[in-house]
Design a protein around this motif. Structure first.
Motif, PDB file in Angstrom:
ATOM      1  N   ASN B 166       0.830  -1.206   0.000  1.00 35.81           N
ATOM      2  CA  ASN B 166       0.000   0.000   0.000  1.00 35.81           C
ATOM      3  C   ASN B 166       0.859   1.248   0.000  1.00 35.81           C
ATOM      4  OD1 ASN B 166      -2.381   1.448   0.058  1.00 35.81           O
ATOM      5  ND2 ASN B 166      -2.619   1.359   2.277  1.00 35.81           N
ATOM      6  N   ASP B 167       0.259   2.334  -0.453  1.00 34.67           N
ATOM      7  CA  ASP B 167       0.884   3.649  -0.286  1.00 34.67           C
ATOM      8  C   ASP B 167       0.047   4.449   0.701  1.00 34.67           C
ATOM      9  OD1 ASP B 167      -1.234   3.815  -2.078  1.00 34.67           O
ATOM     10  OD2 ASP B 167      -0.039   4.621  -3.719  1.00 34.67           O
ATOM     11  N   TRP B 168       0.651   5.435   1.354  1.00 31.78           N
ATOM     12  CA  TRP B 168       0.023   6.049   2.519  1.00 31.78           C
ATOM     13  C   TRP B 168       0.303   7.543   2.564  1.00 31.78           C
ATOM     14  CZ3 TRP B 168      -3.656   4.307   5.473  1.00 31.78           C
ATOM     15  CH2 TRP B 168      -3.862   4.809   6.765  1.00 31.78           C
ATOM     16  N   TRP B 169      -0.751   8.295   2.822  1.00 33.62           N
ATOM     17  CA  TRP B 169      -0.652   9.766   2.893  1.00 33.62           C
ATOM     18  C   TRP B 169      -0.959  10.229   4.320  1.00 33.62           C
ATOM     19  CZ3 TRP B 169      -1.501   7.186  -1.425  1.00 33.62           C
ATOM     20  CH2 TRP B 169      -1.025   7.714  -2.641  1.00 33.62           C
ATOM     21  N   HIS B 170      -0.410  11.352   4.668  1.00 32.69           N
ATOM     22  CA  HIS B 170      -0.717  11.914   5.988  1.00 32.69           C
ATOM     23  C   HIS B 170      -1.920  12.844   5.965  1.00 32.69           C
ATOM     24  CE1 HIS B 170       3.609  10.940   7.438  1.00 32.69           C
ATOM     25  NE2 HIS B 170       2.871   9.882   7.252  1.00 32.69           N
ATOM     26  N   LYS B 171      -2.264  13.325   4.787  1.00 27.00           N
ATOM     27  CA  LYS B 171      -3.513  14.085   4.681  1.00 27.00           C
ATOM     28  C   LYS B 171      -4.687  13.116   4.754  1.00 27.00           C
ATOM     29  CE  LYS B 171      -2.795  18.361   2.162  1.00 27.00           C
ATOM     30  NZ  LYS B 171      -3.178  19.159   0.982  1.00 27.00           N
ATOM     31  N   SER B 172      -5.787  13.594   5.293  1.00 24.45           N
ATOM     32  CA  SER B 172      -6.991  12.768   5.327  1.00 24.45           C
ATOM     33  C   SER B 172      -7.575  12.655   3.921  1.00 24.45           C
ATOM     34  CB  SER B 172      -8.028  13.395   6.264  1.00 24.45           C
ATOM     35  OG  SER B 172      -8.538  14.583   5.699  1.00 24.45           O
ATOM     36  N   THR B 173      -8.425  11.655   3.718  1.00 30.15           N
ATOM     37  CA  THR B 173      -9.067  11.526   2.405  1.00 30.15           C
ATOM     38  C   THR B 173     -10.025  12.698   2.156  1.00 30.15           C
ATOM     39  OG1 THR B 173     -10.742  10.095   3.382  1.00 30.15           O
ATOM     40  CG2 THR B 173      -8.870   9.031   2.323  1.00 30.15           C
ATOM     41  N   VAL B 188      -3.093  15.046  -5.112  1.00 36.10           N
ATOM     42  CA  VAL B 188      -2.777  14.421  -3.822  1.00 36.10           C
ATOM     43  C   VAL B 188      -1.279  14.295  -3.604  1.00 36.10           C
ATOM     44  CG1 VAL B 188      -4.947  13.134  -3.765  1.00 36.10           C
ATOM     45  CG2 VAL B 188      -2.917  12.045  -4.748  1.00 36.10           C
ATOM     46  N   GLY B 189      -0.508  14.348  -4.671  1.00 37.63           N
ATOM     47  CA  GLY B 189       0.952  14.237  -4.546  1.00 37.63           C
ATOM     48  C   GLY B 189       1.401  12.816  -4.280  1.00 37.63           C
ATOM     49  N   GLU B 190       2.703  12.651  -4.200  1.00 35.99           N
ATOM     50  CA  GLU B 190       3.250  11.318  -3.939  1.00 35.99           C
ATOM     51  C   GLU B 190       3.011  10.937  -2.489  1.00 35.99           C
ATOM     52  OE1 GLU B 190       4.508   9.255  -6.387  1.00 35.99           O
ATOM     53  OE2 GLU B 190       3.625  10.857  -7.592  1.00 35.99           O
ATOM     54  N   PRO B 191       2.897   9.641  -2.206  1.00 34.36           N
ATOM     55  CA  PRO B 191       2.623   9.216  -0.819  1.00 34.36           C
ATOM     56  C   PRO B 191       3.790   9.548   0.120  1.00 34.36           C
ATOM     57  CG  PRO B 191       3.138   7.338  -2.227  1.00 34.36           C
ATOM     58  CD  PRO B 191       2.993   8.516  -3.140  1.00 34.36           C
ATOM     59  N   GLN B 192       3.445   9.697   1.391  1.00 36.10           N
ATOM     60  CA  GLN B 192       4.494   9.906   2.391  1.00 36.10           C
ATOM     61  C   GLN B 192       5.267   8.616   2.653  1.00 36.10           C
ATOM     62  OE1 GLN B 192       1.556  12.142   2.804  1.00 36.10           O
ATOM     63  NE2 GLN B 192       3.207  13.213   1.769  1.00 36.10           N
ATOM     64  N   SER B 193       4.573   7.486   2.580  1.00 38.31           N
ATOM     65  CA  SER B 193       5.225   6.212   2.917  1.00 38.31           C
ATOM     66  C   SER B 193       4.646   5.088   2.074  1.00 38.31           C
ATOM     67  CB  SER B 193       4.988   5.859   4.399  1.00 38.31           C
ATOM     68  OG  SER B 193       5.536   6.843   5.236  1.00 38.31           O
ATOM     69  N   LYS B 201       7.833   3.288   7.484  1.00 40.00           N
ATOM     70  CA  LYS B 201       8.678   4.094   8.375  1.00 40.00           C
ATOM     71  C   LYS B 201       8.837   5.472   7.772  1.00 40.00           C
ATOM     72  CE  LYS B 201      10.939   2.060  11.254  1.00 40.00           C
ATOM     73  NZ  LYS B 201      10.504   1.629  12.625  1.00 40.00           N
ATOM     74  N   PHE B 202       8.198   6.450   8.395  1.00 45.43           N
ATOM     75  CA  PHE B 202       8.334   7.824   7.932  1.00 45.43           C
ATOM     76  C   PHE B 202       9.524   8.456   8.637  1.00 45.43           C
ATOM     77  CE2 PHE B 202       7.006  12.379   8.060  1.00 45.43           C
ATOM     78  CZ  PHE B 202       6.968  12.588   6.696  1.00 45.43           C
ATOM     79  N   ASN B 203      10.163   9.377   7.952  1.00 48.49           N
ATOM     80  CA  ASN B 203      11.261  10.128   8.566  1.00 48.49           C
ATOM     81  C   ASN B 203      10.652  11.192   9.471  1.00 48.49           C
ATOM     82  OD1 ASN B 203      13.305  11.835   9.251  1.00 48.49           O
ATOM     83  ND2 ASN B 203      14.105  12.073   7.163  1.00 48.49           N
ATOM     84  N   CYS B 204      10.579  10.878  10.768  1.00 46.14           N
ATOM     85  CA  CYS B 204       9.842  11.749  11.693  1.00 46.14           C
ATOM     86  C   CYS B 204      10.413  13.160  11.769  1.00 46.14           C
ATOM     87  CB  CYS B 204       9.791  11.131  13.094  1.00 46.14           C
ATOM     88  SG  CYS B 204       8.581   9.797  13.232  1.00 46.14           S
ATOM     89  N   SER B 205      11.659  13.345  11.362  1.00 45.15           N
ATOM     90  CA  SER B 205      12.219  14.703  11.418  1.00 45.15           C
ATOM     91  C   SER B 205      11.500  15.620  10.430  1.00 45.15           C
ATOM     92  CB  SER B 205      13.721  14.676  11.136  1.00 45.15           C
ATOM     93  OG  SER B 205      13.949  14.324   9.784  1.00 45.15           O
ATOM     94  N   LEU B 206      10.764  15.032   9.500  1.00 46.60           N
ATOM     95  CA  LEU B 206       9.999  15.837   8.538  1.00 46.60           C
ATOM     96  C   LEU B 206       8.599  16.160   9.049  1.00 46.60           C
ATOM     97  CD1 LEU B 206      10.899  13.854   5.276  1.00 46.60           C
ATOM     98  CD2 LEU B 206      11.976  15.936   6.145  1.00 46.60           C
ATOM     99  N   ALA B 207       8.271  15.655  10.232  1.00 48.67           N
ATOM    100  CA  ALA B 207       6.883  15.761  10.700  1.00 48.67           C
ATOM    101  C   ALA B 207       6.605  17.036  11.479  1.00 48.67           C
ATOM    102  CB  ALA B 207       6.522  14.543  11.548  1.00 48.67           C
ATOM    103  N   GLY B 208       7.597  17.929  11.566  1.00 50.77           N
ATOM    104  CA  GLY B 208       7.330  19.229  12.188  1.00 50.77           C
ATOM    105  C   GLY B 208       7.206  19.167  13.698  1.00 50.77           C
ATOM    106  N   GLY B 209       7.920  18.217  14.332  1.00 47.61           N
ATOM    107  CA  GLY B 209       7.931  18.178  15.794  1.00 47.61           C
ATOM    108  C   GLY B 209       6.626  17.679  16.375  1.00 47.61           C
ATOM    109  N   GLY B 210       6.487  17.854  17.667  1.00 45.36           N
ATOM    110  CA  GLY B 210       5.288  17.366  18.338  1.00 45.36           C
ATOM    111  C   GLY B 210       5.390  15.865  18.540  1.00 45.36           C
TER     112      GLY B 210
END
Lengths: 583, 583
Positions: B166-173, B188-193, B201-210
């Motif tokens: 599967n491919d996976w996005w962080h934006k909601s549908t 929609v752009g390319e998937p995040q993962s 495994k997403f590169n969490c350093s790209l997730a803007g903290g939190g």
């Protein structure tokens, strides 16, 4: 009402009756399309539900006695919808109340549902989604019902302005509801912004970079209300807040409260106005200040410890630029935890002496509703219910946490579907002799249910809302309770535990205000009286979106046998899926 | 079929018939509850739609001839749902295909819908949402249909493993679809993962903290497939991707393709496997490498310029730790833009010689479908359609951008509702003599429509999928086309423009593979043949979620008059809202 005397004829009769008072009664035909669109109301870009591209939706203006016909087309992709006309009693049209699960099935994607009803009383009202937590997504707006031409109101003004007040989150309502119903319970938290007429200002430096927050976006320039020095204005104000209790202050200007929820008030002059979700006000404002500058309109959170910046708009003195910033600091409102201040302001609102409609001197029934919060696991509801796993964290009334049935009550009752909801009567009271409202109590006997209160048609009902401690020590919250299908008299507010023997003797039976939404203050009680004279099924619930979602509501039925044949357009869900179309 | 010979009797007959081949045919009764839950499949926390708490949902295992009975309870708050059983032909049960708008109304919140159908053919299949873009939200899973006991398959293995890709996005549908249908068009752009068995495994350093991204979350530890040296494995592989074409490589191991979409393949040995959304494969893998270490399972994007890290899982040689990282770099797959490589792999897949089911030698009808992309504003559809404002950016077939009607076709056709969808036949071909598929064309005559292809029952139909340039110069995309209700023979693939006179003479009529999903390669064509012998209404569409959403599909009807009385459970939307319940 006999079956010969159906919906259409009742409607015609009502229209004719009302037209008697408004010789020029009109039909307003509105066509609305609701959908998701990216909006930046506080400069942060996120999805909102819009009506014809707008959030808040279009303001409705009609005259008392007019008929509104609103064709709502659902163009959400996968989501249903329903719209409630908050403050409109729907006399003769209970199927148009727009309360999903109570008066109708939700409108499916691609469908158009027509709401048709008479606005039978001049005043200030609102509309908003009544399904899931869609109101929080931006589906709401203002309704102005004008007095018929020639009618004299007990105050004068030169022009009108309006203020729609809201709180706003950056999480979607899906995320909010998933958090609320997860076993770990994630509270929605304080709003990111407060909006005035759909405009606020988020501190974009907190948005984590990217282009999702842009202070230069014109969508989030502040609302500006232009006045001319020396003139007098009627401000119509509505709070569609999801959570927050607000204090509204207009810098350097007093406000005179003259109307609440469609009823004239004995004028009260205030420096600032406490307004709770679901309430509407008209205040008179005189533009009598220095016309060389603008002034702040300031919206502050009260009752909960604020963690949201003051919401601001601009009172613009002509001919200054509408967005010229006032040179002063924004008003910060009263202390957020000054309960007595808010309590006293609530008590100060009584009927205008020339418009007193006295309540019935006695009532036929007393329902006391203890408001409690709990985290215990709930017993599952015995009958068909929306939530198959009741919320592990819930609000309850007399140890009943409310759930909606899958088949709307109005349809179920008219179709004699006994199995659709619990037939066990909802409890009339709680153990008020022994219950200590000032301590943390886990209320372990709370259950989840969709039971209802069936009221004798024409009877007079008293409801006492009784507040209590939450699960945090020394904490009790403010709950704005809203009743559908009726206005009620506010017979009294009290601090502490209501004592039926003592407190009922202090009711204001002389000039109580009537309204449809009323606050229950922390650790206090609020006493209401209404006549069960509007055939239908009516929700009565805390207007905080997350609280109703977590079970903080009840349902009243009265005279449902007098309701004419239901329009088939309200059917289509649950057990009503295959009811035959009306011939 | 006469009305006396209704659904239930047909179903019984079919069950009996299939039981003849499987003396131990079973009924598998599954109870599924779907809802939104926070999940961290790639370490980034977001809402997913789960089945009984899982995404991917539970794997279904049954034996050929068994009956699946799946009670799907929708506990989403405000959203409807529908589940498609991808690859199951639904012979005799067209109402269980789960295609919202085509074969059923969506399941409303609180409702339970029962899918009941026979899995009549052994093989590897999948299920997934077929409503809005809910598949992208995680509602999907694998179906294994085993051969009846004693049946010999044309390959041997010691054990089975499975891979859901599967491919996976962080934006909601919601965000994705709002962007796709906005006037500004946001892709929609390319998937995040990329996810393997629901883990990435997403590169969490790209997730803007939190705390929304946490690499230590066990939900995102990689999938691990344990093997024992010397043993042979059947890997069942399914791509439920929303967008991406994948290349799957298992480091240092060849794979032998032995099954696609339920049909046995003349074995093909590959270093890596190109797999498109909607396709299923079985490959044989021999664990014949160094048992002192683990190996990478690597998933790479092909056909689109990748902007997503390689998805990884671990091929674990017992007794190494399942998560012991291989000491080598992850395979990077073939060049993403090597179309010829993928084209040739597609062509290499033909029927196993012992299992050839020859296609009919000729066909009764030729439908050529030109696949084009456009941004011109579309004319509104003349009949009731889901999208009141057709997408300003759309895909089209022969200048028709497909929209779903508000009333599902199957119900509309059985109930003689002519007005529910366009009665104008969908176009059989395009102007192939003059159209240049290699240049950018705006296709200004494209319209939005819900017209269909009505096929003569029992006839043989050829469909040519013809690719073309998109709106970017030198760009043509890969589209995996999926047919409901049938398997088709793949008669040929070509580069360039299909010429009916020339290319049809080169069809493989000897040993073409049968399948339900097939790629259309960039600037190429793909030729299919099927028998229109399954009474019902069937979608045929690009399996890329956003492409179907933007109109890339058609609908075939055949023998709908032979379909027995429809179950009332599929009704309740659009014009089917008030159809009478079956007695």
């Amino acid at each position: 009402m006999s079956s010969l005397f159906g919906q259409a004829s009742l409607f015609l009769l009502l229209s004719t009756f009302l037209s008697f008072f408004n010789a020029e009664a009109k039909i307003h035909h509105l066509k609305w399309e609701i959908k998701y669109e990216y909006k930046s109301p506080d400069c942060f870009r996120k999805l909102a539900i819009t009506i014809n591209g707008l959030t808040p939706g279009p303001m409705i203006t009609a005259t008392q006695g007019d008929t509104l016909v609103v064709d709502v087309t659902n163009t959400l992709l996968t989501e249903n919808a329903a719209i409630h006309w908050h403050g409109i009693r729907q006399i003769g049209t209970p199927w148009s109340d727009g309360t999903e699960g109570v008066t109708q099935c939700p409108i499916m994607p691609g469908d158009t549902f027509t709401y048709r009803f008479v606005v039978d009383r001049a005043g200030t009202y609102m509309y908003h989604a009544h399904y899931g937590m869609q109101r929080s997504a931006g589906l709401h707006g203002l309704i102005r019902v004008l007095v018929p031409p020639g009618t004299v109101e007990p105050f004068k003004y030169d022009d009108e302005l309006h203020l729609v007040l809201n709180d706003w989150w950056h999480k979607s309502t899906y995320e909010q509801t998933a958090g609320l119903s997860s076993p770990n319970f994630e509270w929605v938290g304080e709003p990111q912004s407060l909006l005035i007429n759909g405009r606020g200002k988020f501190n974009c430096s907190l948005a984590g970079g990217g282009d999702s927050c842009n202070l230069a976006n014109s969508e989030c320039s502040p609302a500006s209300l232009t006045v001319v020095q020396g003139r007098t204005y009627r401000l119509r104000i509505a709070s569609v807040a999801s959570l927050s209790a607000f204090n509204l202050e207009i810098e350097a200007h007093n406000m005179t409260i003259v109307e609440v929820d469609g009823y004239y008030v004995k004028p009260v002059v205030v420096k600032n106005l406490n307004i709770y979700s679901g309430e509407t006000y008209s205040v008179i404002l005189k533009a009598d200040e220095d016309k060389s500058r603008n002034y702040w309109v300031a919206l502050n959170v009260v009752s909960r410890k604020p963690n949201t910046p003051t919401g601001t708009a601009i009172l613009n003195y002509y001919p200054n630029h509408p967005l010229k910033p006032p040179p002063t600091a924004t008003p910060i409102g009263p202390p957020w935890n000054d309960t007595l201040y808010r309590f006293n302001q609530s008590k100060s609102i009584v009927s205008h002496p020339n418009f007193i409609e006295a309540p019935p001197p006695t009532s036929n029934r007393l329902i006391i509703l203890l408001n409690t919060f709990l985290t215990s696991p709930l017993s599952p509801t015995p009958t068909l219910s929306r939530h198959h796993h009741p919320h592990p964290t819930a609000w309850a009334l007399n140890n009943i946490s409310f759930t909606l049935p899958t088949t709307p009550y109005l349809i179920a009752m008219k179709s004699q579907m006994q199995h659709v909801f619990s037939q066990k009567p909802a409890p009339e009271t709680y153990d008020y002799k022994n219950y200590n409202i000032h301590v943390v109590s886990s209320n372990p006997n709370t259950v989840s249910s969709n039971s209802v209160y069936r009221l004798e048609f024409g009877s007079t009902v008293d409801v006492i809302l009784q507040n209590a401690n939450t699960l945090s020590a020394n904490n009790s919250e403010t709950h704005p309770w809203h009743l559908h299908g009726h206005d009620f008299w506010v017979l009294g507010y009290g601090m502490g535990k209501f004592d039926p023997e003592v407190d009922s003797k202090k009711y204001n039976l002389f000039d109580p205000i009537q309204r449809n939404t009323v606050p229950l203050h922390p650790y206090g009680w609020t006493a209401l009286r209404f006549r069960a004279d509007n055939p239908g099924v009516w929700a009565f619930h805390c207007h905080i979106e997350a609280h109703f979602f977590m079970g903080m509501g009840v349902v009243f039925e009265e005279g449902v046998e007098k309701v004419g044949e239901l329009p088939s357009s309200i059917m289509g869900c649950g057990e009503s899926k295959h009811l035959r179309r009306r011939a």
